[in-house]
Design a protein around this motif. Sequence first.
Motif, PDB file in Angstrom:
ATOM      1  N   SER A  89       9.844  31.700  68.290  1.00 32.27           N
ATOM      2  CA  SER A  89       9.171  30.405  68.381  1.00 32.27           C
ATOM      3  C   SER A  89       8.370  30.289  69.678  1.00 32.27           C
ATOM      4  O   SER A  89       7.240  29.791  69.669  1.00 32.27           O
ATOM      5  N   ALA A  90       8.928  30.797  70.780  1.00 32.46           N
ATOM      6  CA  ALA A  90       8.199  30.756  72.060  1.00 32.46           C
ATOM      7  C   ALA A  90       6.902  31.552  71.958  1.00 32.46           C
ATOM      8  O   ALA A  90       5.847  31.130  72.438  1.00 32.46           O
ATOM      9  N   SER A  91       6.990  32.691  71.314  1.00 29.68           N
ATOM     10  CA  SER A  91       5.828  33.564  71.186  1.00 29.68           C
ATOM     11  C   SER A  91       4.802  32.992  70.206  1.00 29.68           C
ATOM     12  O   SER A  91       3.610  32.910  70.511  1.00 29.68           O
ATOM     13  N   ALA A  92       5.276  32.567  69.044  1.00 32.71           N
ATOM     14  CA  ALA A  92       4.372  31.995  68.036  1.00 32.71           C
ATOM     15  C   ALA A  92       3.635  30.794  68.607  1.00 32.71           C
ATOM     16  O   ALA A  92       2.418  30.635  68.401  1.00 32.71           O
ATOM     17  N   ALA A  93       4.362  29.960  69.348  1.00 36.21           N
ATOM     18  CA  ALA A  93       3.755  28.751  69.915  1.00 36.21           C
ATOM     19  C   ALA A  93       2.630  29.111  70.870  1.00 36.21           C
ATOM     20  O   ALA A  93       1.546  28.512  70.835  1.00 36.21           O
ATOM     21  N   ALA A  94       2.852  30.105  71.714  1.00 33.59           N
ATOM     22  CA  ALA A  94       1.845  30.494  72.703  1.00 33.59           C
ATOM     23  C   ALA A  94       0.604  31.099  72.040  1.00 33.59           C
ATOM     24  O   ALA A  94      -0.531  30.731  72.363  1.00 33.59           O
ATOM     25  N   TYR A  95       0.811  31.998  71.105  1.00 30.84           N
ATOM     26  CA  TYR A  95      -0.344  32.662  70.468  1.00 30.84           C
ATOM     27  C   TYR A  95      -1.102  31.697  69.566  1.00 30.84           C
ATOM     28  O   TYR A  95      -2.326  31.765  69.466  1.00 30.84           O
ATOM     29  N   ALA A  96      -0.380  30.786  68.912  1.00 32.40           N
ATOM     30  CA  ALA A  96      -1.049  29.822  68.035  1.00 32.40           C
ATOM     31  C   ALA A  96      -1.939  28.894  68.849  1.00 32.40           C
ATOM     32  O   ALA A  96      -3.092  28.625  68.474  1.00 32.40           O
TER      33      ALA A  96
END
Length: 352
Positions: A89-96
Amino acid sequence: HTRWPGLIEAYRDRLPVDADTRVVTLLEGGTPLITAPHLSEITGCEVYLKVEGANPTGSFKDRGMTMAVSMAVTNGKKAVLCASTGNTSASAAAYATRAGITCAVLIPTGKIAMGKLAQAVMSGAKIIQVKGNFDDCLELARKATAEFSEIELVNSVNPARIEGQKTAAFEIVDVLGRAPDVHALPVGNAGNITAYWKGYSEYHADGVASSRPRMLGVQAAGAAPLVTGQPVKNPETVATAIRIGSPASWTQAVAAKDESGGVFRAATDEKLLEAYRLVAGREGVFVEPASAASVAGLLAAREEGWVSAGETVVCTVTGNGLKDPDTALAGMPEVQAIDVDPHAVARMLEVG
Ligand code: F0G
């Protein structure tokens, strides 16, 4: 020294991208492969740590996410969705947010590490808590994305995730000049072991490496379906990142184990925490509890004789210790206050 361009540019010819791909990157990958002198000494092996906590959002998930979000925006998706124990979730949030699209994350009730939640909040993700565990979250994410085609599922069941994550194996071979004898890593949903095995296998097939490592997949004892051969209904472990009872990439993980002559092993929470403290305390690398599974697994496998002295071993440490300050500080001795006095400092250091 040229600047690291991010893993899509670094390995473009080995990834399913072309000139029309809109690359979304935070310059992930290119992480340190460092020697582990203390672990090498106590095992008699040549041990390296692949420090994935050095990625932009502090975990290996960024490798998969640069690919998955690049594909999502290139294909005109409006949003990304994932189930997560925190790092995805941390990664998806940043890239999105970098891509200018919406991100929603489904997190299980109960513990997810504080730092991970802070990351998703700060990147502006919609955080949705689900009354269930990770496995329930993933099932829900799959159903929602199957029904609504504008939303891209960015869990590791998305093949783009595996493509991005396989580059970690390339990097290791590029640095060592060959594949290690053994590769140890934590296993939760089993995407990463699938990805590493794909990476090693592709380099081997193309003659870049003349061998492939034996894969040592390590689960937490309270969440070890691959070790017992049965899904776990109520997985429990201090290593919340790998609190997963029904890994999505079960079949691929078993194939990686079998084809490599590898094994799955379980580590108790006690052994995980011991390894967690050892890696920070002796090697100077602060990782999160789940990440220490690779090290706990190596120590057990060496004791058993499954790993021999003299072998080259890479342990992936998957996430940064800063993500979970609560576990780090639990049981911390009281910090003493002193007067503003150099002699008081000297007394604390037992010098002078
Ligand atoms: N280590 C860490 C720090 C993780 O966050 C995860 C998975 C794993 C290991 C296991 O990797 O699932 O590919 O076998 N975290 C996922 C998440 C489930 O939602 O962040 P895997």
